[in-house]
Design a protein around this motif. Sequence first.
Motif, mmCIF file in Angstrom:
data_model
loop_
_atom_site.group_PDB
_atom_site.id
_atom_site.type_symbol
_atom_site.label_atom_id
_atom_site.label_comp_id
_atom_site.label_asym_id
_atom_site.label_seq_id
_atom_site.Cartn_x
_atom_site.Cartn_y
_atom_site.Cartn_z
ATOM 1 N N ILE A 183 54.868 115.629 -53.887
ATOM 2 C CA ILE A 183 54.871 114.503 -53.517
ATOM 3 C C ILE A 183 54.023 113.578 -53.662
ATOM 4 C CG2 ILE A 183 55.209 112.894 -51.691
ATOM 5 C CD1 ILE A 183 57.419 114.703 -50.217
ATOM 6 N N ALA A 184 52.425 114.147 -53.630
ATOM 7 C CA ALA A 184 51.273 114.238 -53.443
ATOM 8 C C ALA A 184 50.981 113.281 -54.910
ATOM 9 C CB ALA A 184 50.206 114.773 -52.374
ATOM 10 N N GLU A 185 51.705 114.895 -55.607
ATOM 11 C CA GLU A 185 51.132 114.529 -57.275
ATOM 12 C C GLU A 185 51.999 113.360 -57.825
ATOM 13 O OE1 GLU A 185 49.026 115.486 -60.499
ATOM 14 O OE2 GLU A 185 49.019 117.065 -58.597
ATOM 15 N N ALA A 186 53.068 112.861 -56.549
ATOM 16 C CA ALA A 186 53.162 112.108 -57.382
ATOM 17 C C ALA A 186 53.423 110.231 -57.362
ATOM 18 C CB ALA A 186 55.549 111.984 -57.146
ATOM 19 N N VAL A 187 51.980 110.408 -55.873
ATOM 20 C CA VAL A 187 51.860 109.305 -55.611
ATOM 21 C C VAL A 187 50.484 109.690 -56.116
ATOM 22 C CG1 VAL A 187 50.775 108.668 -53.975
ATOM 23 C CG2 VAL A 187 52.968 109.062 -53.075
ATOM 24 N N ARG A 188 50.469 110.173 -56.596
ATOM 25 C CA ARG A 188 48.784 110.157 -57.252
ATOM 26 C C ARG A 188 49.107 109.451 -58.495
ATOM 27 N NH1 ARG A 188 46.883 114.835 -54.742
ATOM 28 N NH2 ARG A 188 48.463 116.235 -56.135
ATOM 29 N N ALA A 189 50.193 110.529 -59.640
ATOM 30 C CA ALA A 189 50.416 109.864 -61.067
ATOM 31 C C ALA A 189 51.040 108.193 -60.607
ATOM 32 C CB ALA A 189 51.787 110.782 -61.778
ATOM 33 N N PHE A 190 51.405 107.687 -59.806
ATOM 34 C CA PHE A 190 52.667 106.655 -59.634
ATOM 35 C C PHE A 190 51.086 105.451 -59.324
ATOM 36 C CE2 PHE A 190 53.336 102.067 -58.047
ATOM 37 C CZ PHE A 190 54.373 102.210 -58.399
ATOM 38 N N GLY A 191 49.730 105.505 -58.975
ATOM 39 C CA GLY A 191 48.685 105.012 -58.914
ATOM 40 C C GLY A 191 48.669 103.617 -58.045
ATOM 41 N N GLU A 192 47.728 102.815 -57.806
ATOM 42 C CA GLU A 192 47.928 102.320 -56.599
ATOM 43 C C GLU A 192 49.705 101.290 -55.814
ATOM 44 O OE1 GLU A 192 45.540 98.383 -55.648
ATOM 45 O OE2 GLU A 192 44.968 99.408 -57.453
ATOM 46 N N ALA A 193 49.012 101.860 -54.774
ATOM 47 C CA ALA A 193 50.646 101.571 -54.428
ATOM 48 C C ALA A 193 50.219 101.991 -52.611
ATOM 49 C CB ALA A 193 51.814 102.504 -54.212
ATOM 50 N N GLU A 194 50.438 101.062 -51.550
ATOM 51 C CA GLU A 194 50.170 101.450 -50.338
ATOM 52 C C GLU A 194 51.456 102.657 -49.903
ATOM 53 O OE1 GLU A 194 51.428 99.566 -45.595
ATOM 54 O OE2 GLU A 194 51.324 98.635 -47.338
ATOM 55 N N VAL A 195 51.581 104.124 -49.916
ATOM 56 C CA VAL A 195 52.276 104.749 -48.917
ATOM 57 C C VAL A 195 52.182 104.798 -47.614
ATOM 58 C CG1 VAL A 195 52.291 107.217 -49.728
ATOM 59 C CG2 VAL A 195 51.202 106.301 -50.981
ATOM 60 N N ILE A 196 53.403 105.485 -47.321
ATOM 61 C CA ILE A 196 53.984 105.693 -45.976
ATOM 62 C C ILE A 196 54.551 106.620 -46.015
ATOM 63 C CG2 ILE A 196 55.913 104.488 -44.117
ATOM 64 C CD1 ILE A 196 55.673 101.947 -45.710
ATOM 65 N N GLU A 197 54.442 107.613 -45.034
ATOM 66 C CA GLU A 197 54.891 109.138 -44.929
ATOM 67 C C GLU A 197 56.183 108.617 -43.735
ATOM 68 O OE1 GLU A 197 53.878 113.101 -44.713
ATOM 69 O OE2 GLU A 197 52.128 112.450 -43.600
ATOM 70 N N GLY A 198 57.118 108.742 -44.592
ATOM 71 C CA GLY A 198 58.289 109.154 -43.544
ATOM 72 C C GLY A 198 58.407 110.156 -43.056
ATOM 73 N N ASP A 199 58.332 110.182 -41.087
ATOM 74 C CA ASP A 199 58.744 111.825 -40.208
ATOM 75 C C ASP A 199 60.134 111.543 -40.538
ATOM 76 O OD1 ASP A 199 58.583 113.374 -38.580
ATOM 77 O OD2 ASP A 199 56.924 111.704 -36.532
ATOM 78 N N LEU A 200 60.050 113.112 -40.719
ATOM 79 C CA LEU A 200 61.512 113.182 -40.519
ATOM 80 C C LEU A 200 61.912 114.018 -39.177
ATOM 81 C CD1 LEU A 200 62.931 113.647 -44.461
ATOM 82 C CD2 LEU A 200 62.289 112.152 -43.170
ATOM 83 N N ASN A 201 61.230 114.249 -38.332
ATOM 84 C CA ASN A 201 61.034 115.484 -37.432
ATOM 85 C C ASN A 201 62.160 114.237 -36.650
ATOM 86 O OD1 ASN A 201 61.518 117.426 -35.373
ATOM 87 N ND2 ASN A 201 59.401 116.952 -35.242
ATOM 88 N N LEU A 202 63.134 114.395 -36.695
ATOM 89 C CA LEU A 202 64.317 113.328 -35.741
ATOM 90 C C LEU A 202 65.232 113.854 -35.057
ATOM 91 C CD1 LEU A 202 65.211 110.742 -39.171
ATOM 92 C CD2 LEU A 202 63.551 110.193 -37.097
ATOM 93 N N PRO A 203 65.790 113.217 -34.294
ATOM 94 C CA PRO A 203 67.397 113.703 -33.325
ATOM 95 C C PRO A 203 68.503 113.672 -34.195
ATOM 96 C CG PRO A 203 66.549 111.781 -32.150
ATOM 97 C CD PRO A 203 65.430 111.756 -32.937
ATOM 98 N N LEU A 204 68.853 115.297 -33.900
ATOM 99 C CA LEU A 204 70.335 114.824 -34.639
ATOM 100 C C LEU A 204 70.900 114.165 -34.360
ATOM 101 C CD1 LEU A 204 70.997 119.046 -34.256
ATOM 102 C CD2 LEU A 204 70.035 117.683 -36.591
ATOM 103 N N TYR A 205 71.965 113.338 -35.466
ATOM 104 C CA TYR A 205 72.869 112.593 -35.730
ATOM 105 C C TYR A 205 73.567 112.393 -34.847
ATOM 106 C CZ TYR A 205 75.388 109.235 -36.116
ATOM 107 O OH TYR A 205 76.744 107.541 -35.565
#
Length: 187
Positions: A30-52
């Motif tokens: 993902i970090a490689e993809a973000v670098r390749a995308f270029g200028e952007a605001e990046v938000i890292e989603g935290d998927l450590n969530l309770p089970l649905y």
Amino acid sequence: MIPRIDFMTKPVLLTMSGSLRKGSYNRMLIAEAVRAFGEAEVIEGDLNLPLYDGDLEERGMPASVQTLMDQARRADALIIGSPEYNKGITAPLKNAIDWLSRAKPNVLANHTAVILSASAGRTGGETAHFNTHQILTQLQVNVVHGPLILVAAAHNEFGEDGALNNDFLKGQIADRMERLRALLTAS
């Protein structure tokens, strides 16, 4: 319909790794993809969530889930790292998508997404990649198509600094991110 993004402001990318491990190969990808995308605001989603759990939802959205929903609403595009565990999508990624699917209105519909997969195995997470694509398509997410970006034997493909060492894969990622940017800016 993919919404047109005005690049007077930076596009907002929400990244979601199906691996919770900080040093995961999917996070590196993902970090490689973000670098390749270029200028952007990046938000890292935290998927450590309770089970649905429908009962939990009925009592009120957990704060961590609400945060992810708000991030998805704000995002212009999703970049998803989909590792493969036991020939399928990981529990954290599936659980996050299940929670996101409960938002009213649908926070995933008409979003644009790129799916990448890295795995220690020889197929690079191909089955999980297809599972993730199938689920997102059902939820009306526009997945940017092209040759699958699969990193097999990922432990051999990343340096100690976390950077991808494979020029062919870097080229594929750069092409996909260029296509994502073009889709976001198209009228």
